[in-house]
Design an enzyme around this catalytic site. Structure first.
Site, PDB file in Angstrom:
ATOM      1  N   TYR A 167     127.986  27.489  82.446  1.00 26.26           N
ATOM      2  CA  TYR A 167     128.614  26.264  81.531  1.00 26.26           C
ATOM      3  C   TYR A 167     128.173  24.856  82.042  1.00 26.26           C
ATOM      4  CZ  TYR A 167     132.216  25.714  85.203  1.00 26.26           C
ATOM      5  OH  TYR A 167     132.596  25.450  86.549  1.00 26.26           O
ATOM      6  N   CYS A 168     128.202  23.884  81.336  1.00 28.62           N
ATOM      7  CA  CYS A 168     128.112  22.455  81.850  1.00 28.62           C
ATOM      8  C   CYS A 168     128.804  21.770  81.191  1.00 28.62           C
ATOM      9  CB  CYS A 168     126.560  22.188  81.710  1.00 28.62           C
ATOM     10  SG  CYS A 168     125.880  22.264  80.154  1.00 28.62           S
ATOM     11  N   THR A 169     128.738  20.123  81.172  1.00 28.65           N
ATOM     12  CA  THR A 169     129.431  19.013  80.674  1.00 28.65           C
ATOM     13  C   THR A 169     129.656  19.455  78.939  1.00 28.65           C
ATOM     14  OG1 THR A 169     128.663  17.750  82.242  1.00 28.65           O
ATOM     15  CG2 THR A 169     129.839  16.744  80.496  1.00 28.65           C
TER      16      THR A 169
END
Ligand SMILES: [Zn+2]
Ligand SMILES: [Zn+2]
Length: 347
Positions: free
Chosen positions: A198-200
């Site tokens: 996951y990321c922003t």
């Protein structure tokens, strides 16, 4: 034709306050082939400037990455304008949970080589061969699976103030470094473990998931829309929130609170705190975590040396800055020997 921002941040701030109108902070990205980036850039600038859209947008031959502030009353027009561009029709818009009318004060549309600085040679792998996208509900289920390895694809200063429980959070400065280190550390799991990342807002995982598949990982998953969309879904669907703390964002808000947990410390006194600031000394500008008490004591500076410089008349400060590059802006986010309480993992 007026193709560039002409108002200063201060002037814009005054205008926004005067108007008193609600603004929405929105982000989106799309990988697509854009032939003439310059023409596309100018087109967007003219259209969006007319709608009083502000923000930071990167355009490259590989696509578009946009962080925006849009007047709520112009949202439908803005959406219709996006839909009129074939590859942006029905693009997923990440809408921030915590709204702030001053998240952006300028409209900057820039043509770049890449929409995310990834340091990769694209010709070596197929970026469209990406991982399986999962929403908040499946993400929560996958996390509980003992065969899942959860990896945070963001940089150290981002995961420091908030991340998912039990995630691997690489203590690294750049996306490129993270890609390689994670690949090495997880290489024995390529065949059977589920790699969930996951990321922003999801954009970094688009690249990362394709990269890991290219490197031989068989089961690659990514959180659709990143933490921003996860937080929205958790709220609207009443799901369990497995995130802790704040989501670091790249606008004036710096962080969006997802849960009340404060998982970081003030880098100067060690008290629980997760507020990022930039050192008030213009020549330093170091991004670090500082509590209110330290901000007052240190004049919002990162060190005694910076405090001293910051206290000088502007003219003297300019003289001191002459010929020096502001290296902290790029390389030293949250990293400096003066920050006693910055936690650094061994690597
Ligand atoms: Zn402090
Ligand atoms: Zn400083």
């Amino acid at each position: 034709m007026q193709l560039y921002n002409t108002l200063s941040a201060k002037e814009r701030e005054a205008l926004i306050e005067e108007a008193g109108k609600e603004r929405l902070t929105i982000s989106f990205y799309k990988y697509a082939h854009i032939g003439n980036t310059k023409i596309f850039r100018n087109h967007l600038f003219l259209e969006w400037d007319a709608l009083e859209v502000l923000g930071r947008i990167y355009i490259a031959h590989e696509g578009i990455n946009a962080q925006l502030s849009v007047p709520a009353e112009n949202f439908e027009l803005f959406k219709a304008q996006l839909d009129s561009i074939s590859f942006l029709k029905d693009v997923r818009l990440n809408i921030a949970i915590e709204q702030n009318n001053k998240s952006f004060l300028k409209l900057k549309v820039k043509v770049r080589k890449k929409i995310v600085a990834d340091g990769l040679n694209d010709k070596t792998f197929d970026v469209t061969n990406k991982g399986i996208h999962v929403g908040a509900e499946s993400f929560n289920e996958l996390i509980e699976d003992p065969d899942t390895i959860l990896v945070d694809m963001r940089n150290h200063y981002e995961s420091e103030i908030g991340h998912f429980k039990n995630a691997i959070t690489p203590d690294l400065d750049t996306f490129r470094d993270s890609l390689d280190v994670i690949e090495k550390e997880l290489s024995e799991f390529k065949e059977d473990k589920k790699l969930l990342m996951y990321c922003t807002g999801g954009i970094r995982c688009e690249k990362a998931s394709a990269y890991y598949k290219h490197k031989g990982f068989k089961k690659v998953y990514q959180l659709e829309g990143g933490i921003i969309e996860y937080a929205r879904q958790v709220k609207s669907k009443g799901l369990e929130n497995k995130f802790l703390g704040k989501n670091f964002v790249f606008d004036h808000r710096r962080g969006e609170r997802i849960t009340d947990d404060v998982i970081a410390q003030c880098h100067q006194c060690g008290e629980p705190c997760d507020t990022h600031v930039n050192c008030a000394n213009e020549a330093c500008h170091l991004l670090f975590i500082q509590c209110d008490a330290c901000a007052e004591k240190m004049d919002q500076c990162c060190s005694d040396q910076c405090k001293e410089i910051h206290g000088l008349p502007e003219e003297d400060q300019k003289k001191l800055r002459k010929g020096k590059s502001d290296s902290n802006k790029i390389f030293k986010k949250g990293r400096s020997e003066v920050l006693t309480y910055k936690k650094t993992a061994s690597r």
